[in-house]
Write a protein that holds these residues in place. Structure first.
Motif, short mmCIF file in Angstrom:
data_model
loop_
_atom_site.label_atom_id
_atom_site.label_comp_id
_atom_site.label_asym_id
_atom_site.label_seq_id
_atom_site.Cartn_x
_atom_site.Cartn_y
_atom_site.Cartn_z
N LYS A 162 0.81 -1.22 0.00
CA LYS A 162 0.00 0.00 0.00
C LYS A 162 0.85 1.27 0.00
CE LYS A 162 -2.39 -1.05 3.66
NZ LYS A 162 -3.40 -0.99 4.72
N ILE A 201 -0.24 5.31 0.48
CA ILE A 201 0.32 6.17 1.53
C ILE A 201 0.95 7.41 0.91
CG2 ILE A 201 2.13 6.32 3.30
CD1 ILE A 201 1.54 3.30 3.86
N CYS A 205 9.20 1.66 7.20
CA CYS A 205 8.49 1.85 8.48
C CYS A 205 9.10 2.99 9.29
CB CYS A 205 8.50 0.56 9.29
SG CYS A 205 7.46 -0.75 8.60
N VAL A 257 5.33 4.25 9.97
CA VAL A 257 4.22 3.29 9.82
C VAL A 257 4.68 1.92 10.31
CG1 VAL A 257 3.20 4.51 7.86
CG2 VAL A 257 4.90 2.72 7.44
N THR A 258 3.75 0.98 10.38
CA THR A 258 4.06 -0.40 10.74
C THR A 258 3.98 -1.27 9.49
OG1 THR A 258 1.76 -1.02 11.17
CG2 THR A 258 3.00 -0.05 13.02
N ASP A 313 0.61 -1.46 8.08
CA ASP A 313 0.15 -0.29 7.33
C ASP A 313 0.59 -0.36 5.86
OD1 ASP A 313 -0.91 0.85 9.67
OD2 ASP A 313 1.00 1.85 10.12
N GLU A 322 -1.01 -5.44 2.74
CA GLU A 322 -2.42 -5.79 2.91
C GLU A 322 -2.68 -7.16 2.30
OE1 GLU A 322 -6.59 -3.59 1.98
OE2 GLU A 322 -5.09 -3.51 0.39
#
Length: 119
Positions: free
Chosen positions: A51, A55, A97, A102-103, A106, A109
């Motif tokens: 993703k 982002i 990250c 983010v993780t 995130d 997916e």
């Protein structure tokens, strides 16, 4: 090609992915490489997707911005943002990250396949 237009209209993929797919299809069709075309479609229709492109779009970040924030190469960022890669290295995931705050959840997916049977 109609499938990707439908996916784009349903916000399942972004326009850069559609453009990339159409470009690759044209190359594979002009070289008449049917086996490569089949492999390409299997990769595009994977149930795990990155993703990063979403982002970047939400935060209005360019590839250059993400490279500066993360230290990840421009080619890797481009490929991940277009969801056109088969794998991601832990070093790359850590850089993304850390640089974007983010993780891994995130960034990656899982989209279950409608044809997958559940136990």
């Amino acid at each position: 090609m109609k499938l990707f237009v439908k996916m784009y209209l349903n916000h399942e993929v972004n326009i850069s992915i559609c453009q990339h797919v159409v470009h690759e299809i044209i190359i594979l069709l002009t070289t008449q490489n049917v086996n490569m075309l089949c492999k390409y479609f299997r990769r595009i229709l994977m149930s795990v997707r990155c993703k990063l492109g979403d982002i970047m779009k939400q935060r209005r970040l360019s590839n250059k911005d993400v490279v500066a924030l993360t230290g990840v190469s421009r080619n890797t960022i481009t490929s991940l943002a277009a969801n056109a890669t088969k794998r991601i290295d832990y070093d790359t995931l850590e850089g993304l990250c850390r640089g974007l705050g983010v993780t891994p959840g995130d960034l990656i997916e899982y989209v279950p396949d409608d044809n997958t049977k559940t136990p």
